[in-house]
Write an enzyme that holds these catalytic residues in place. Structure first.
Site, short mmCIF file in Angstrom:
data_model
loop_
_atom_site.label_atom_id
_atom_site.label_comp_id
_atom_site.label_asym_id
_atom_site.label_seq_id
_atom_site.Cartn_x
_atom_site.Cartn_y
_atom_site.Cartn_z
N ARG A 1 -8.34 -0.08 7.82
CA ARG A 1 -9.50 0.71 7.45
C ARG A 1 -10.01 1.88 8.46
O ARG A 1 -10.97 2.25 8.84
CB ARG A 1 -10.93 0.16 6.94
CG ARG A 1 -11.50 0.71 5.80
CD ARG A 1 -12.52 -0.03 5.24
NE ARG A 1 -13.24 0.77 4.05
CZ ARG A 1 -14.08 0.35 3.27
NH1 ARG A 1 -14.47 -0.67 3.56
NH2 ARG A 1 -14.39 1.04 2.19
N CYS A 2 -9.05 2.58 8.90
CA CYS A 2 -9.01 3.62 10.11
C CYS A 2 -7.75 4.48 10.34
O CYS A 2 -6.52 4.07 9.77
CB CYS A 2 -9.34 2.81 11.35
SG CYS A 2 -7.95 2.89 12.57
N GLN B 1 0.87 -1.23 -0.12
CA GLN B 1 -0.11 0.08 0.16
C GLN B 1 0.88 1.31 0.03
O GLN B 1 0.28 2.15 -0.13
CB GLN B 1 -1.12 -0.07 1.33
CG GLN B 1 -2.07 -1.00 1.18
CD GLN B 1 -2.94 -0.91 2.33
OE1 GLN B 1 -3.00 -1.98 3.21
NE2 GLN B 1 -3.45 0.49 2.91
N GLU C 1 -12.81 5.12 5.19
CA GLU C 1 -12.67 4.21 6.33
C GLU C 1 -14.01 4.60 7.28
O GLU C 1 -14.10 4.23 8.31
CB GLU C 1 -11.46 4.42 7.12
CG GLU C 1 -11.29 5.84 7.62
CD GLU C 1 -9.77 6.11 8.03
OE1 GLU C 1 -8.90 5.52 7.18
OE2 GLU C 1 -9.48 6.98 8.69
#
Ligand code: CDP
Length: 782
Positions: A366-367, A220, A736
């Protein structure tokens, strides 16, 4: 305001360009990469959570036909690679040499001509272990007589990692002293896993002639990874090329560097051949970046119906190596945002981290770096407080929200919220839900013996890390970049420092160029993920791409538009200030017929320039955001409980999101639906847990349950739009939001069904056995 249909800039639901290849099986993922002479690597993992390694015998494995090499920690140590740095400045074993510290830890690796032989050979490696007691909770790990897990670290005489504080302790204590009432909640945000569809993997190809290492990798953050590879392996950075091809989901799991990448690269270097490592599902679930695992104690001080102070103590379970993905200055990540959407004048947070015999991780699933745990705690506490004060949870929130006129707002823990209108978002959700009628229905149902619950969560998020001054990853400032090149025929290539994993960047970033330059999205090729061919950036996680690279794209497009104005002035024989812009075209003010399109001006940039002007139409911009963006919203969930089994059914989910200006409304809605599904999974079923010996339960998809389309509720979406004042497009991140905000809404709904009987907490995941136990304790079970 949307641009014309033919240009389809911001505000248009343009179909995802990338889907043309992804849904036809024409994507190119790491496992699709096949290079001539490529070898295969498989990793041997520890069966014990904590054990000393007495010896490793690799002779039988090495003798198996087809095996090319067996790699141990000892061999890695000869090259200075037995240990590697983590994202939180700790060290992590690449292959264990002294002890294993969690079940599934990497102990050895086999390189063979095919993956099956490599796997078979793993069984022939004989490791003599001396089992040690396993510590699987921070409470056990921090006990004074606990064995020290990290005895490899000089001076480490306990399992304590860090102590971190935020906010004003004295002001908070004073407020608690003056309070009418204190409400508290103890809760554990359980360990869960991002579980991307594609596991991690790489193909490392070190060219023996040139020394250049090309590494195809599920990354990523390819640029940051290249720098880390250079620092760890001592390879010159220009001799490393990281290519992140298509990625099948990341959710934070593909931010850390894992031993498999390092061993495959070292093996390729030593063997002079490409080496592929493709992780299997169990390997992914038990050894790679988990998320959460925070034990939290929160207290709210109340004066009447107003929250006047918040006090939080928490312990984080970091596993065997402190590898949390978070900015260096924030030891507990952005947990400091724990005052959420509320105007709470004083707050104090204390966090302690502990080593345990579990896999390392603490990734931003996702945060934004622990904002999820913070959001969960405050939204659960607020509902508890509402019950104790005797005010409806919606009304209680309305009385305590930060008001629109208070923005920009500095929170008691020092976050500068950019913009928001929390009451408007909540009111819209309540209206859509028919809240008052539902409350009446709930009371009537209760009289008939049915248990309905309504749960709310009015979350505030903080996304878009930087600014660079305050936010970094391993010291690298968190800016991001965009390079835009417009060719003579008016077609463009946009190269970005971020790297999407399915979020739709190839479409939305092309729409930003369309908005700013008038070149339609299909004429803009968006490229990411190859460090040799994209400008430096910190990658995609924490919903940072739109706030950072999106802003960079807008700025560089505007710079090219400024040059196009000069070109137009030359071409139209007018002064630049006498020209007017409409998307895709400059024309002379008052003479709309005298104009030049962006395509004509692109050609002019290479053919018909004013004297002294540099040819070409291209540029790069590195954007260091002045602040984070603060998306927000209200999620409302309605559930019904089965008193006989404890099962709970989601009847409705209403989600109102505000992420400022939406670039592509359809993609935004897709992001929100995905996040609401993940939030439901975390609230209802996902759990990685450990037995007393540290055996991981949840190492496959039979034990670690993910919601399928069968369980996934139906979502009703809506929006408010409060632009970010500092983002060039007014956009905030959104990826997110729903994973962060929604778990509390689901749990609050189940608790709400039982609140009249005094139930205040059930720990996630709310499996039916736990809910049934709560029903039984409350005397409501059938
Ligand atoms: O960093 P990441 O791409 O995961 O998150 P994001 O910036 O929140 O973007 C997720 C997707 O939604 C991207 O395709 C964005 O461009 C899109 N998006 C949008 O269309 N409008 C917004 N205001 C925010 C995101």
């Amino acid at each position: 305001m949307a641009t014309q249909p033919e240009i389809r800039g911001i505000g248009h639901s343009v179909e995802r360009k990338e889907d043309a290849r992804l849904i036809r099986g024409k994507g190119n993922f790491v496992d699709d990469v096949k290079l001539p002479g490529m070898l295969h690597l498989e990793v041997l993992r520890s069966p014990f959570a904590h054990a000393r390694i007495r010896s490793i015998d690799t002779s039988a494995a090495a003798a198996l036909p087809g095996v090319v090499a067996v790699v141990t920690g000892e061999l890695m140590a000869e090259h200075g690679l037995a240990w590697m740095p983590t994202l939180s400045g700790d060290t992590q074993a690449v292959l264990a040499t002294d002890k294993v510290r969690f079940q599934g830890q990497e102990v050895a690796a086999v390189v063979a001509e095919d993956p099956y032989t490599a796997k078979d050979a793993l069984e022939l490696i004989a490791v003599d272990y001396e089992p040690l007691p396993a510590l699987t909770s921070p409470q056990a790990a921090l006990a004074s007589d606990a064995p020290v897990i990290r005895d490899d670290k000089e001076g480490q005489d306990s399992n304590h990692i860090y102590h971190w504080e935020s906010g004003d302790r004295e002001a908070t204590e004073r407020a608690f002293g003056d309070a009418d009432r204190v409400v508290s909640l103890d809760t554990h945000y359980p360990r869960c896993h991002p579980a991307p569809l594609e596991c991690c993997g790489c193909v490392a190809d070190v060219n023996p002639a040139t020394g250049k290492a090309t590494i195809y990798m599920t990354s990523q953050a390819p640029h940051a990874h290249r720098t880390l590879f250079a620092m760890v392996a001592g390879l010159p950075e220009h001799q490393i090329r990281i290519i992140s091809p298509d990625i099948g989901g990341g959710f934070g799991n593909k931010v850390p560097i894992y031993p498999g990448y390092v061993v495959a690269t070292a093996a390729s270097l030593l063997l002079g051949k490409p080496v592929k490592w493709a992780e299997d599902r169990s390997g992914n679930l038990i050894s790679t970046g988990f998320a959460r695992d925070y034990h939290m104690h929160g207290e709210l001080a109340l004066k009447g119906d107003r929250m006047v102070a918040l006090r939080v103590k928490m312990q984080s379970d970091n596993g065997a190596f402190f590898a949390d993905a978070q900015p260096s200055k924030l030891r507990a990540g952005l947990f400091g945002i724990v005052t959420g959407s509320y105007d709470i004048p004083a707050a104090h947070v204390e966090a302690d981290g502990a080593y345990t015999n579990k896999a390392p991780g603490g990734v931003a699933y996702r945060c934004s770096f622990r904002v999820t745990e913070a959001s969960y705690l405050i939204e659960r506490l607020v509902q508890t407080a509402a019950y104790e004060v005797g005010v409806d949870p919606a009304e209680f929130r309305l009385r305590n929200f930060i008001a629109p006129e208070q923005f920009p707002y500095r929170s008691a823990t020092g976050f500068d919220y950019d913009s928001g209108d929390y009451a408007a978002a909540m009111q819209l959700a309540l209206d859509k839900l028919g809240y008052e009628d539902l409350r009446r229905e709930q009371a009537e149902a209760r009289e008939q013996g049915r248990l309905l619950g309504i749960g709310l969560a009015s979350f505030t998020e903080v996304v878009g890390a930087g600014k660079g001054k305050d936010y970094d990853i391993v010291g690298l400032r968190m800016f991001d970049s965009a390079e835009l090149r417009v060719h003579p025929t008016g077609k463009a290539v946009l190269k970005l420092g971020v790297r999407h994993q399915g979020q739709g960047h190839e479409t939305t970033f092309a729409q930003i160029v369309a908005e700013e330059l008038g070149i339609p999205p299909e004429d803009v090729d968006v490229q990411e993920g190859d460090t040799d061919h994209t400008p430096y950036g910190l990658g995609t996680y924490a919903s940072r791409s739109t706030p950072t690279a999106g802003a960079a794209t807008a700025v560089i497009s505007r710079k090219l538009r400024d040059k196009a104005r000069e070109l137009a002035a030359h071409k139209l024989e007018a002064a630049p200030e006498d020209l007017e812009w409409e998307p895709g075209r400059f024309f002379v003010k008052g003479s709309p017929d005298r104009g030049a399109t962006i395509q004509e001006l692109s050609l002019a940039a290479y053919s018909d320039l004013p004297d002294g002007m540099e040819p070409g139409l291209e540029g790069v911009h590195y954007y260091d955001p002045p602040n984070m963006t603060y998306p927000f919203g209200t999620y409302a969930v309605v559930v019904e409980l089965d008193r006989g089994t404890g099962a709970w059914k989601v009847l409705r989910v209403v989600a109102v999101d505000d992420c400022g200006v939406r670039i592509n409304p359809m993609i935004v809605e897709g992001q929100i639906m995905g996040g609401l599904t993940e939030g439901y999974g975390i609230a209802a079923m996902e759990l990685i847990t450990f037995d007393e010996e540290g055996n991981c339960i949840g190492s496959n998809f039979m034990d670690y349950l993910l919601p399928t389309s069968w369980e996934t509720p139906k979502f009703e979406l809506d929006q408010t739009v409060t632009p970010s004042p500092h983002h060039p497009l007014g956009a905030k991140g959104v990826g997110e939001s729903a994973t962060v905000g929604s778990p509390a809404a689901y749990v609050n709904a189940v608790i709400d069904a039982l609140a009249h009987a005094g139930v205040r907490n059930i720990e996630m995941p709310l499996t039916s056995d736990k809910v049934w136990a709560a029903l039984a304790e409350a005397g409501l079970a059938e």
